[in-house]
Enzyme design. Sequence first.
Site: not given
Ligand code: CNA
Length: 370
Positions: A127-130, A201, A203, A220
């Site tokens: 999952p993402d954050f937001r 990321n 991951d 990060h």
């Molecule tokens: P965020 O703030 O959650 O934003 C994610 C963005 O991606 C949003 O604008 C969504 O609409 C968009 N989105 C989601 N799925 C898709 C998709 N399949 N295709 C295109 N767009 C999509 O996350 P950010 O990365 O902007 O925030 C930064 C944080 C999140 C960092 O410090 C990370 O460490 C942290 N994070 C990382 C992971 C990971 O490593 N996979 C997971 C969750 C959070």
Amino acid sequence: MTDRESDIDDGGLDEQTNALLAHVRALALQSDSDSDNDSDADLGGMGEFTAALGSLVREGHVPRSTEVTILSDFSTHTIERIPDHDPSSPDRPRLSFENILENLKNGKYKNIMLCVGAGISTAAGIPDFRTPGTGLYDNLSKYNLSQAEDVFCIDYFSTNPAPFYNLARELRPGKFKPTMTHHLFALLAEKGILLRCYTQNIDGLERQAGVESKYLVEAHGTFSTASCPFCATSVDIDTMNKALEDEIPLKCSKQMSDDSVCNRFVKPDIVFFGEGLPKRFLNSKIVDVEKADLCITMGTSLSVPPFCFLPEEVNAGCDNLLVNRDRVGPWGESRPDFNAFYQGSSDHAAVKIAEAIGLGDELKRRHQTD
Ligand code: CNA
């Protein structure tokens, strides 16, 4: 006023922002006197500044499209405004995703800079954050946090590491497979047109897809090393992983000079709100923003400074593509001319980009056999 102080024009800022600028100025002046010409000097206090600035942006005190984009150049210890790049100037003509694909097909781009976030890994099951509903921030109620970000705040962690340990156990590398998007990055590198991949990321999926370290800036941090965030003592990674697996927060055993033991909670070297970014981020981007001819921002809400400023820092001749589910950062509604935007999944865009460079089948093959 010293030369350094006069570099900064504070006009038009509110009181809180001016206080932050004063703080940065003090840090820079102190750095100059402490360590002339030492490009690797410890500027960890800047983390405090970037975290504070991030809060101001998130809370709406500093506009996202602010003219006062403050960049602290950690290498030379100067504080500069980012040179003005007017996105609607003739240097940045309005482009479509199709224009970018056409340019890729014609071999126009030799130095592609990627700025990516959690959205490129949602298709892998992380999952993402937001994202409302599925994002981590909407699913942290079990931790009783006053605000979701606390789980990644260094102050909160120092008193209550349990929510982070629980989350880290779920998120840690090794459990997920790279997406089409990650595989595309490896293909761009192999084709010799990837300048750098800046990822927020943690991951490790870029590495897992085969992107070599020299192309990667893990802005990060990473789960691959661990240390005490307070005394910086390294922690054996196997010991760290065992503690995460068992969800038993580990304490630093460093003997201090007064014979006491540090005894603070340790963690993998991923960057929390309130911590400084790796020096590699700052050192690489100074060069890369000048060199890049295409910047692709993918799957990020662009809400964490200083990473979120990268797309606006690239040179005026660099084409600038956002691939995201929604418009973010400088691609927001107030600046509809900010170069190209593909609305949708990063994997769909990855397939189109791979096809444009003649590697569509190879991308699908790698993804299927992974
Ligand atoms: P965020 O703030 O959650 O934003 C994610 C963005 O991606 C949003 O604008 C969504 O609409 C968009 N989105 C989601 N799925 C898709 C998709 N399949 N295709 C295109 N767009 C999509 O996350 P950010 O990365 O902007 O925030 C930064 C944080 C999140 C960092 O410090 C990370 O460490 C942290 N994070 C990382 C992971 C990971 O490593 N996979 C997971 C969750 C959070």
